[in-house]
Design a protein around this motif. Sequence first.
Motif, mmCIF file in Angstrom:
data_model
loop_
_atom_site.group_PDB
_atom_site.id
_atom_site.type_symbol
_atom_site.label_atom_id
_atom_site.label_comp_id
_atom_site.label_asym_id
_atom_site.label_seq_id
_atom_site.Cartn_x
_atom_site.Cartn_y
_atom_site.Cartn_z
ATOM 1 N N ALA A 47 96.705 72.164 57.818
ATOM 2 C CA ALA A 47 95.523 71.884 56.999
ATOM 3 C C ALA A 47 94.934 70.562 57.491
ATOM 4 O O ALA A 47 95.561 69.505 57.358
ATOM 5 C CB ALA A 47 95.889 71.806 55.526
ATOM 6 N N LYS A 48 93.766 70.638 58.070
ATOM 7 C CA LYS A 48 93.096 69.458 58.624
ATOM 8 C C LYS A 48 92.038 68.987 57.631
ATOM 9 O O LYS A 48 91.113 69.730 57.294
ATOM 10 C CB LYS A 48 92.466 69.804 59.968
ATOM 11 C CG LYS A 48 91.727 68.658 60.633
ATOM 12 C CD LYS A 48 91.083 69.129 61.932
ATOM 13 C CE LYS A 48 90.315 68.014 62.622
ATOM 14 N NZ LYS A 48 89.648 68.503 63.859
ATOM 15 N N ILE A 49 92.181 67.755 57.149
ATOM 16 C CA ILE A 49 91.262 67.201 56.157
ATOM 17 C C ILE A 49 90.393 66.142 56.837
ATOM 18 O O ILE A 49 90.914 65.211 57.466
ATOM 19 C CB ILE A 49 92.019 66.579 54.964
ATOM 20 C CG1 ILE A 49 92.993 67.606 54.354
ATOM 21 C CG2 ILE A 49 91.057 66.078 53.911
ATOM 22 C CD1 ILE A 49 94.410 67.405 54.724
ATOM 23 N N GLU A 50 89.087 66.288 56.721
ATOM 24 C CA GLU A 50 88.147 65.334 57.298
ATOM 25 C C GLU A 50 87.186 64.840 56.216
ATOM 26 O O GLU A 50 86.766 65.618 55.348
ATOM 27 C CB GLU A 50 87.349 65.988 58.436
ATOM 28 C CG GLU A 50 88.200 66.434 59.616
ATOM 29 C CD GLU A 50 87.392 67.154 60.675
ATOM 30 O OE1 GLU A 50 87.294 66.641 61.797
ATOM 31 O OE2 GLU A 50 86.853 68.229 60.359
ATOM 32 N N PHE A 51 86.838 63.562 56.266
ATOM 33 C CA PHE A 51 85.857 62.998 55.325
ATOM 34 C C PHE A 51 85.338 61.676 55.878
ATOM 35 O O PHE A 51 85.907 61.103 56.818
ATOM 36 C CB PHE A 51 86.488 62.805 53.935
ATOM 37 C CG PHE A 51 87.595 61.792 53.899
ATOM 38 C CD1 PHE A 51 87.349 60.460 53.572
ATOM 39 C CD2 PHE A 51 88.913 62.166 54.179
ATOM 40 C CE1 PHE A 51 88.364 59.526 53.536
ATOM 41 C CE2 PHE A 51 89.939 61.231 54.145
ATOM 42 C CZ PHE A 51 89.664 59.908 53.819
ATOM 43 N N GLN A 52 84.263 61.218 55.273
ATOM 44 C CA GLN A 52 83.685 59.928 55.626
ATOM 45 C C GLN A 52 84.105 58.902 54.571
ATOM 46 O O GLN A 52 83.852 59.097 53.378
ATOM 47 C CB GLN A 52 82.151 60.020 55.683
ATOM 48 C CG GLN A 52 81.610 60.779 56.877
ATOM 49 C CD GLN A 52 81.774 60.025 58.182
ATOM 50 O OE1 GLN A 52 81.867 58.802 58.190
ATOM 51 N NE2 GLN A 52 81.809 60.760 59.295
ATOM 52 N N ALA A 53 84.767 57.849 54.996
ATOM 53 C CA ALA A 53 85.217 56.815 54.057
ATOM 54 C C ALA A 53 84.088 55.828 53.786
ATOM 55 O O ALA A 53 83.319 55.475 54.690
ATOM 56 C CB ALA A 53 86.433 56.089 54.619
ATOM 57 N N ASN A 54 83.978 55.384 52.528
ATOM 58 C CA ASN A 54 82.999 54.358 52.167
ATOM 59 C C ASN A 54 83.525 52.994 52.620
ATOM 60 O O ASN A 54 84.688 52.651 52.379
ATOM 61 C CB ASN A 54 82.753 54.338 50.663
ATOM 62 C CG ASN A 54 82.148 55.641 50.173
ATOM 63 O OD1 ASN A 54 81.462 56.342 50.933
ATOM 64 N ND2 ASN A 54 82.386 55.983 48.910
ATOM 65 N N LEU A 262 90.563 69.816 46.813
ATOM 66 C CA LEU A 262 90.506 68.401 47.172
ATOM 67 C C LEU A 262 89.790 67.600 46.100
ATOM 68 O O LEU A 262 88.847 68.085 45.473
ATOM 69 C CB LEU A 262 89.750 68.217 48.502
ATOM 70 C CG LEU A 262 90.395 68.714 49.791
ATOM 71 C CD1 LEU A 262 89.402 68.559 50.935
ATOM 72 C CD2 LEU A 262 91.668 67.963 50.099
ATOM 73 N N SER A 263 90.235 66.375 45.906
ATOM 74 C CA SER A 263 89.486 65.394 45.112
ATOM 75 C C SER A 263 89.538 64.072 45.875
ATOM 76 O O SER A 263 90.597 63.677 46.363
ATOM 77 C CB SER A 263 90.075 65.252 43.710
ATOM 78 O OG SER A 263 91.373 64.704 43.773
ATOM 79 N N LEU A 264 88.380 63.406 45.978
ATOM 80 C CA LEU A 264 88.274 62.224 46.830
ATOM 81 C C LEU A 264 87.603 61.075 46.088
ATOM 82 O O LEU A 264 86.575 61.263 45.445
ATOM 83 C CB LEU A 264 87.477 62.568 48.099
ATOM 84 C CG LEU A 264 87.159 61.423 49.064
ATOM 85 C CD1 LEU A 264 88.438 60.814 49.617
ATOM 86 C CD2 LEU A 264 86.249 61.907 50.179
ATOM 87 N N GLU A 265 88.195 59.896 46.179
ATOM 88 C CA GLU A 265 87.598 58.664 45.680
ATOM 89 C C GLU A 265 87.486 57.693 46.850
ATOM 90 O O GLU A 265 88.414 57.546 47.647
ATOM 91 C CB GLU A 265 88.464 58.046 44.577
ATOM 92 C CG GLU A 265 88.634 58.929 43.348
ATOM 93 C CD GLU A 265 89.586 58.306 42.337
ATOM 94 O OE1 GLU A 265 89.912 57.106 42.499
ATOM 95 O OE2 GLU A 265 90.006 59.021 41.406
ATOM 96 N N GLY A 266 86.326 57.048 46.946
ATOM 97 C CA GLY A 266 86.109 56.106 48.039
ATOM 98 C C GLY A 266 85.700 56.774 49.330
ATOM 99 O O GLY A 266 85.886 56.203 50.412
ATOM 100 N N GLY A 267 85.127 57.955 49.237
ATOM 101 C CA GLY A 267 84.680 58.669 50.423
ATOM 102 C C GLY A 267 83.718 59.772 50.042
ATOM 103 O O GLY A 267 83.422 60.003 48.866
#
Length: 508
Positions: A47-54, A262-267
């Motif tokens: 499972a490859k997770i990609e995101f943009q971080a703030n 998924l749940s994301l904080e700071g991105g």
Amino acid sequence: MRSLTLHLKVLIFLLVSLGVAITAYQIFILGIPVTEDETDDLWNIDAKIEFQANPREPVKLQMYVPPLNQEFVSLNESFISNNYGVSINRADGNRRVTWSARRASGKQTLYYRLVLTKRYSGEQTKASGPIFRDSIPVEGAEKIAAEALLSPIRQHSADVETFIGEAIKRVNNTSDDNVKLLLGGDNSVSNKARVIELLLSIAHVPMERVHTVRLVSELQQSPELWLRSFNGNNWLYFNPDSGQQGLPTDRLVWWTGDEPLLSLEGGRAPQVTFTLNNSEMNAIRLAKLTDENTDADFLEYSLYGLPLQTQLTYQVMIMIPIGVLVILVLRNLGGLQTLGTFTPVLIALAFRETQLGFGIILFTVITALGLSLRSYLEHLKLQMLPRLSVVLTFVVVLIAVISLLSHKLGLERGLSVALFPMVILTMTIERLSITWEERGAGHAFKVAVGTLIAATLAYLLMSIPQLTYFIFTFPAVLLIMVGFMLAMGRYRGYRLTELFRFKAFLKD
């Protein structure tokens, strides 16, 4: 005599029944493979997770990972990230991994990797779940539409299973005006599941969303939504789009509930890509791995639990009863004359080192020369013990000479003659010489040939890899063999050779 016969029959029945029962339990209940060539599937999931971080913000990303309950067992699980802390929490039957970092910037890539296989053993825990739920509040036109759909559903169902199946069928009939109203123009699977849950809640039937991954070698895939409900005994699984009932065996439950994967904080813009590939592994090796990872009793009391060196020894020892059974059949049914019961089996064990053809030649040469020496010593009127000592010493010297000559001639196979049981060869020479004196050269030759034939057949049977694996993996088969040996012990009929001897009596 009658009570003795009954006792023997009962004993044979108990031994055979016990052997069959234990072997059947290992094969059908524990699922131990019958042949060594059997392999089982090993699944590698990425499972490859990609995101943009703030920038200048702490990052906290949470993702559900498989609970791995009774159906599957994990062989390896890893969380790959750079400068992230990792923790796993359990809640409501789910597992959730949390990646966290104080600072991160730019594009971020995390990996979750899992190697799993079907669980070999372990008792299935009794299923449990809710059997009642409160209704979801609904008013106005939606309430009227829901009740209009529920009326025919109740008429065409008999229990929870058929009720849910009928509800899914009705909701997937998008030409129905009531269904159109409840769907609100959104025919996605998730929205259909919402309407199905609404209808079931009015009837107080509990329902859970189940998100699954299909175990198939594909480049990419997304979790597939299923619904499940507890009927008081088992979980019933349904596909909300097709209405298919029963979760296929190639589905892995990833998480349950209404929350997203998924749940994301700071991105921002998180996305996950699943990649699966399949490989195979030897079934017994895989069983040992699953046993180590689950604390199951699958192999705890089997011979596979022994150290590897000890296993190799037992793989030879456990085949000795097979050789003895061959000799028993050849002697009691065939009438073949041999030097006792165990001498041919021990010679067969020696053939495992020298191989059959070379072993027969060596055995013949050493026995013939030993008999010549034994005949010469007989003229010296020696007692048995000194005579045996001389013969034994002669056998040792002869083995050393043959090994030396074999090495000089480049016949490395001859070096293994040193592993021949020297005492057995010595006793064989001694017993053959006594037979020669008492019954004549012809009978001694016949017994020697019979011993070689019996040893050859025993070796051929004891050297079958599939049979060695089967007996080693299912040692309870030896109980069945003991039952057969006991039955043979009361056989008083003709041998095959005697049928030829007394053939003249059958003539008119």
